[in-house]
Design a protein around this motif. Sequence first.
Motif, PDB file in Angstrom:
ATOM      1  N   MET A   1       1.714   4.097  10.036  1.00 16.36           N
ATOM      2  CA  MET A   1       1.876   5.550  10.191  1.00 16.36           C
ATOM      3  C   MET A   1       3.233   5.989   9.646  1.00 16.36           C
ATOM      4  SD  MET A   1       0.860   8.531  10.922  1.00 16.36           S
ATOM      5  CE  MET A   1      -0.589   8.485  11.950  1.00 16.36           C
ATOM      6  N   LYS A   2       4.269   5.247   9.982  1.00 18.56           N
ATOM      7  CA  LYS A   2       5.617   5.605   9.542  1.00 18.56           C
ATOM      8  C   LYS A   2       5.699   5.607   8.014  1.00 18.56           C
ATOM      9  CE  LYS A   2       8.843   3.821  11.900  1.00 18.56           C
ATOM     10  NZ  LYS A   2       9.720   2.844  12.542  1.00 18.56           N
ATOM     11  N   ARG A   3       5.298   4.509   7.423  1.00 18.60           N
ATOM     12  CA  ARG A   3       5.411   4.374   5.962  1.00 18.60           C
ATOM     13  C   ARG A   3       4.366   5.213   5.228  1.00 18.60           C
ATOM     14  NH1 ARG A   3       8.141  -0.807   4.158  1.00 18.60           N
ATOM     15  NH2 ARG A   3       7.061  -0.253   2.247  1.00 18.60           N
ATOM     16  N   GLY A   4       3.147   5.208   5.751  1.00 18.01           N
ATOM     17  CA  GLY A   4       2.055   5.930   5.092  1.00 18.01           C
ATOM     18  C   GLY A   4       2.221   7.436   5.149  1.00 18.01           C
ATOM     19  N   SER A   5       2.667   7.962   6.292  1.00 18.58           N
ATOM     20  CA  SER A   5       2.836   9.417   6.398  1.00 18.58           C
ATOM     21  C   SER A   5       3.966   9.885   5.480  1.00 18.58           C
ATOM     22  CB  SER A   5       3.102   9.832   7.847  1.00 18.58           C
ATOM     23  OG  SER A   5       4.311   9.280   8.326  1.00 18.58           O
ATOM     24  N   TYR A   6       4.981   9.059   5.312  1.00 14.15           N
ATOM     25  CA  TYR A   6       6.057   9.397   4.368  1.00 14.15           C
ATOM     26  C   TYR A   6       5.505   9.416   2.939  1.00 14.15           C
ATOM     27  CZ  TYR A   6      10.406   9.181   1.731  1.00 14.15           C
ATOM     28  OH  TYR A   6      11.422   9.440   0.850  1.00 14.15           O
ATOM     29  N   GLN A   7       4.671   8.438   2.614  1.00 14.68           N
ATOM     30  CA  GLN A   7       4.059   8.398   1.285  1.00 14.68           C
ATOM     31  C   GLN A   7       3.192   9.641   1.047  1.00 14.68           C
ATOM     32  OE1 GLN A   7       0.856   5.575   0.711  1.00 14.68           O
ATOM     33  NE2 GLN A   7       1.654   5.002  -1.305  1.00 14.68           N
TER      34      GLN A   7
ATOM     35  N   GLU B   1      -7.173  -1.405   1.616  1.00 10.45           N
ATOM     36  CA  GLU B   1      -8.377  -2.087   2.093  1.00 10.45           C
ATOM     37  C   GLU B   1      -8.008  -3.350   2.868  1.00 10.45           C
ATOM     38  OE1 GLU B   1     -10.884  -2.780  -1.303  1.00 10.45           O
ATOM     39  OE2 GLU B   1     -11.208  -0.638  -1.631  1.00 10.45           O
ATOM     40  N   ALA B   2      -6.988  -4.075   2.396  1.00 16.62           N
ATOM     41  CA  ALA B   2      -6.538  -5.282   3.093  1.00 16.62           C
ATOM     42  C   ALA B   2      -5.963  -4.940   4.468  1.00 16.62           C
ATOM     43  CB  ALA B   2      -5.504  -6.030   2.244  1.00 16.62           C
ATOM     44  N   VAL B   3      -5.245  -3.822   4.562  1.00 21.69           N
ATOM     45  CA  VAL B   3      -4.705  -3.381   5.860  1.00 21.69           C
ATOM     46  C   VAL B   3      -5.861  -3.068   6.808  1.00 21.69           C
ATOM     47  CG1 VAL B   3      -3.397  -1.588   7.078  1.00 21.69           C
ATOM     48  CG2 VAL B   3      -2.555  -2.470   4.887  1.00 21.69           C
ATOM     49  N   GLU B   4      -6.837  -2.326   6.320  1.00 20.95           N
ATOM     50  CA  GLU B   4      -7.978  -1.955   7.163  1.00 20.95           C
ATOM     51  C   GLU B   4      -8.710  -3.201   7.671  1.00 20.95           C
ATOM     52  OE1 GLU B   4     -12.168   0.575   6.931  1.00 20.95           O
ATOM     53  OE2 GLU B   4     -10.822   0.589   5.208  1.00 20.95           O
TER      54      GLU B   4
ATOM     55  N   ALA C   1       0.823  -1.214   0.000  1.00 21.34           N
ATOM     56  CA  ALA C   1       0.000   0.000   0.000  1.00 21.34           C
ATOM     57  C   ALA C   1       0.855   1.261   0.000  1.00 21.34           C
ATOM     58  CB  ALA C   1      -0.935   0.003   1.213  1.00 21.34           C
ATOM     59  N   THR C   2       1.928   1.227   0.752  1.00 19.36           N
ATOM     60  CA  THR C   2       2.727   2.452   0.931  1.00 19.36           C
ATOM     61  C   THR C   2       3.902   2.551  -0.036  1.00 19.36           C
ATOM     62  OG1 THR C   2       4.042   1.362   2.651  1.00 19.36           O
ATOM     63  CG2 THR C   2       2.110   2.630   3.363  1.00 19.36           C
ATOM     64  N   ASP C   3       4.050   1.571  -0.897  1.00 25.16           N
ATOM     65  CA  ASP C   3       5.140   1.581  -1.873  1.00 25.16           C
ATOM     66  C   ASP C   3       4.861   2.614  -2.961  1.00 25.16           C
ATOM     67  OD1 ASP C   3       7.569   0.625  -3.026  1.00 25.16           O
ATOM     68  OD2 ASP C   3       6.372  -0.474  -4.501  1.00 25.16           O
ATOM     69  N   PHE C   4       5.891   3.298  -3.377  1.00 25.41           N
ATOM     70  CA  PHE C   4       5.773   4.226  -4.506  1.00 25.41           C
ATOM     71  C   PHE C   4       7.155   4.461  -5.094  1.00 25.41           C
ATOM     72  CE2 PHE C   4       6.735   6.935  -0.951  1.00 25.41           C
ATOM     73  CZ  PHE C   4       7.524   7.954  -1.457  1.00 25.41           C
ATOM     74  N   ASP C   5       7.161   4.966  -6.298  1.00 24.46           N
ATOM     75  CA  ASP C   5       8.406   5.255  -7.007  1.00 24.46           C
ATOM     76  C   ASP C   5       8.890   6.632  -6.551  1.00 24.46           C
ATOM     77  OD1 ASP C   5      10.453   5.784  -8.781  1.00 24.46           O
ATOM     78  OD2 ASP C   5       9.301   5.247 -10.569  1.00 24.46           O
ATOM     79  N   GLU C   6      10.001   6.661  -5.840  1.00 20.36           N
ATOM     80  CA  GLU C   6      10.498   7.932  -5.298  1.00 20.36           C
ATOM     81  C   GLU C   6      10.891   8.921  -6.395  1.00 20.36           C
ATOM     82  OE1 GLU C   6      13.280   7.491  -2.097  1.00 20.36           O
ATOM     83  OE2 GLU C   6      11.746   6.580  -0.825  1.00 20.36           O
TER      84      GLU C   6
ATOM     85  N   GLU D   1      -0.755  15.653  -3.543  1.00 18.02           N
ATOM     86  CA  GLU D   1      -1.957  16.040  -2.803  1.00 18.02           C
ATOM     87  C   GLU D   1      -2.255  15.136  -1.611  1.00 18.02           C
ATOM     88  OE1 GLU D   1      -5.253  16.426  -5.479  1.00 18.02           O
ATOM     89  OE2 GLU D   1      -4.125  17.665  -6.867  1.00 18.02           O
ATOM     90  N   GLY D   2      -1.473  14.097  -1.416  1.00 22.29           N
ATOM     91  CA  GLY D   2      -1.684  13.212  -0.267  1.00 22.29           C
ATOM     92  C   GLY D   2      -3.011  12.491  -0.286  1.00 22.29           C
ATOM     93  N   LEU D   3      -3.410  12.059  -1.474  1.00 17.49           N
ATOM     94  CA  LEU D   3      -4.733  11.457  -1.620  1.00 17.49           C
ATOM     95  C   LEU D   3      -4.941  10.213  -0.768  1.00 17.49           C
ATOM     96  CD1 LEU D   3      -5.102  11.835  -5.487  1.00 17.49           C
ATOM     97  CD2 LEU D   3      -6.057  13.298  -3.697  1.00 17.49           C
ATOM     98  N   MET D   4      -3.858   9.508  -0.429  1.00 21.26           N
ATOM     99  CA  MET D   4      -3.994   8.276   0.333  1.00 21.26           C
ATOM    100  C   MET D   4      -4.202   8.517   1.826  1.00 21.26           C
ATOM    101  SD  MET D   4      -0.760   9.272  -0.280  1.00 21.26           S
ATOM    102  CE  MET D   4      -0.606   8.749  -1.950  1.00 21.26           C
ATOM    103  N   SER D   5      -4.209   9.748   2.260  1.00 16.96           N
ATOM    104  CA  SER D   5      -4.369  10.035   3.692  1.00 16.96           C
ATOM    105  C   SER D   5      -5.719   9.544   4.219  1.00 16.96           C
ATOM    106  CB  SER D   5      -4.194  11.525   3.975  1.00 16.96           C
ATOM    107  OG  SER D   5      -5.146  12.285   3.271  1.00 16.96           O
ATOM    108  N   TYR D   6      -6.751   9.558   3.394  1.00 18.93           N
ATOM    109  CA  TYR D   6      -8.064   9.067   3.826  1.00 18.93           C
ATOM    110  C   TYR D   6      -8.029   7.558   4.062  1.00 18.93           C
ATOM    111  CZ  TYR D   6      -9.702  13.655   2.420  1.00 18.93           C
ATOM    112  OH  TYR D   6      -9.878  15.006   2.298  1.00 18.93           O
ATOM    113  N   GLU D   7      -7.304   6.843   3.197  1.00 19.12           N
ATOM    114  CA  GLU D   7      -7.182   5.400   3.374  1.00 19.12           C
ATOM    115  C   GLU D   7      -6.440   5.073   4.669  1.00 19.12           C
ATOM    116  OE1 GLU D   7      -6.971   6.831   0.413  1.00 19.12           O
ATOM    117  OE2 GLU D   7      -8.015   5.581  -1.040  1.00 19.12           O
ATOM    118  N   ILE D   8      -5.385   5.812   4.936  1.00 23.29           N
ATOM    119  CA  ILE D   8      -4.617   5.592   6.156  1.00 23.29           C
ATOM    120  C   ILE D   8      -5.503   5.839   7.379  1.00 23.29           C
ATOM    121  CG2 ILE D   8      -2.656   6.412   7.539  1.00 23.29           C
ATOM    122  CD1 ILE D   8      -1.293   7.084   4.795  1.00 23.29           C
ATOM    123  N   GLU D   9      -6.241   6.913   7.336  1.00 23.00           N
ATOM    124  CA  GLU D   9      -7.154   7.234   8.442  1.00 23.00           C
ATOM    125  C   GLU D   9      -8.165   6.114   8.659  1.00 23.00           C
ATOM    126  OE1 GLU D   9     -10.591  10.551   9.312  1.00 23.00           O
ATOM    127  OE2 GLU D   9      -8.845  11.166   8.139  1.00 23.00           O
TER     128      GLU D   9
END
Length: 177
Positions: free
Chosen positions: A122-128, A96-99, A76-81, A134-142
Amino acid sequence: MKRRAKPTNKVDKVEPSPSELIRSAISKCKKAVLIDLLVEFAKQHLEVRRELEARLNIEKPVSLLLDDIETAIALATDFDERRMNYNFDYDHESYEAVEKGLKKLVQHEELEEAKRLSIELMKRGSYQVACSDEGLMSYEIEDCLKPVIKAVKRAGGEQAKQWAAEMIRADEGGFSR
């Protein structure tokens, strides 16, 4: 002058669809062969495994659930830097699997493991989030964190305060502020 096509009396054959061809081939297989095929396919394709587990209502032991959640967090938190500060694609299904996994841990009263994994998320997701435009994945993390937050709040005490402090420290991009 245009030539007209000659009318034919032959009935045009309708070609079967790929799905129909697969259905036909599967209907000729023995049950054991089909089971082996599905299991092998599920091993090779995470989406298929998740779909089969959901449809078949498979309840996993906690040890396998932990492995699944750890894998889902990584995916989920993987991305191309190289795509930092862009709206890069991210894996909605893994969030969704994490949730779902964290909810199951809370239901199985495995709060310590849920807290540990939520800190990792939190560590990996907040970095992502910090690295995206725009940080669109913040809702998923929440959404992933809600069941753990509720369970920790219910448990209360000093451990809840310690976990909250660890979550704040794990927040690499100001997600929780």
